[in-house]
Design a protein around this motif. Structure first.
Motif, mmCIF file in Angstrom:
data_model
loop_
_atom_site.group_PDB
_atom_site.id
_atom_site.type_symbol
_atom_site.label_atom_id
_atom_site.label_comp_id
_atom_site.label_asym_id
_atom_site.label_seq_id
_atom_site.Cartn_x
_atom_site.Cartn_y
_atom_site.Cartn_z
ATOM 1 N N GLN A 1 0.747 5.834 -0.441
ATOM 2 C CA GLN A 1 -0.044 7.066 -0.403
ATOM 3 C C GLN A 1 0.483 7.991 -1.485
ATOM 4 O OE1 GLN A 1 0.065 8.911 3.459
ATOM 5 N NE2 GLN A 1 -0.038 6.945 4.496
ATOM 6 N N GLU B 1 -3.343 0.462 -3.529
ATOM 7 C CA GLU B 1 -2.659 -0.810 -3.395
ATOM 8 C C GLU B 1 -1.962 -1.129 -4.704
ATOM 9 O OE1 GLU B 1 -4.199 -4.657 -1.334
ATOM 10 O OE2 GLU B 1 -4.868 -4.700 -3.430
ATOM 11 N N PHE C 1 -4.915 6.794 -1.212
ATOM 12 C CA PHE C 1 -4.322 5.541 -0.776
ATOM 13 C C PHE C 1 -4.556 4.529 -1.888
ATOM 14 C CE2 PHE C 1 -5.260 7.870 3.012
ATOM 15 C CZ PHE C 1 -4.207 7.608 3.855
ATOM 16 N N GLU D 1 0.847 -1.189 0.000
ATOM 17 C CA GLU D 1 0.000 0.000 0.000
ATOM 18 C C GLU D 1 0.884 1.242 0.000
ATOM 19 O OE1 GLU D 1 -2.854 0.003 3.150
ATOM 20 O OE2 GLU D 1 -3.913 -1.729 2.335
#
Length: 158
Positions: free
Chosen positions: A127, A139, A137, A125
């Protein structure tokens, strides 16, 4: 045999010439068939390339191709829709531009994990801070491309 036709006895040179002409005709036919097959394969390949390109360009997923040093070799045009950045502005930059708030160290460690474990999918993950100041955010799922591929490197799906 027809009664009005004369029988002709061919000498060895005439027979050799007839055989050579027959072989050349067979080779020409084979070459035409091979060229036709190659043209069909080229057309099919172009259709597949166009189809794949349309899929990538209209996806709402960012696809990134990196070299082993995290340099961006390709990024799908969907990056503009999702992050507001033109793909051409990211080519040649480091993957860490996608992880402004996450940090370059985390990005670097992520790439090392992918390179050291090439047969595994890697999930992380990150940001991303937009120009407007919004924090997104996301993935990432990544894998190392086979060494037999043209550029090698890493594919990242965001």
């Amino acid at each position: 045999m027809c009664p009005n036709k004369k029988q002709h006895n061919f000498n060895p040179d005439e027979l050799a010439l007839a055989e050579a002409i027959g072989n050349a005709a067979a080779q020409a036919k084979t070459i035409r068939r091979l060229i036709g097959n190659e043209q069909k394969a080229r057309i099919l390949s172009e259709k597949q390339k166009t189809h794949f390109q349309a899929l990538i360009e209209n996806s709402y997923e960012i696809i990134v191709h990196l070299d082993s040093r995290s340099k961006i070799l390709y990024v799908s045009p969907s990056v503009k829709k999702i992050l507001g950045v033109a793909a051409k502005n990211l080519i040649g930059k480091n993957l860490s531009v996608f992880a402004k708030n996450t940090g370059a160290l985390k990005t670097s460690n992520y790439i090392k994990k992918i390179i050291n474990n090439p047969n595994k999918r890697h999930i992380e993950e990150f940001q991303y801070k937009t120009k407007k100041g919004d924090i997104l955010f996301f993935e990432s799922i990544s894998s190392k491309m086979p060494d037999t591929s043209e550029d090698g490197g890493i594919v990242v799906n965001i």
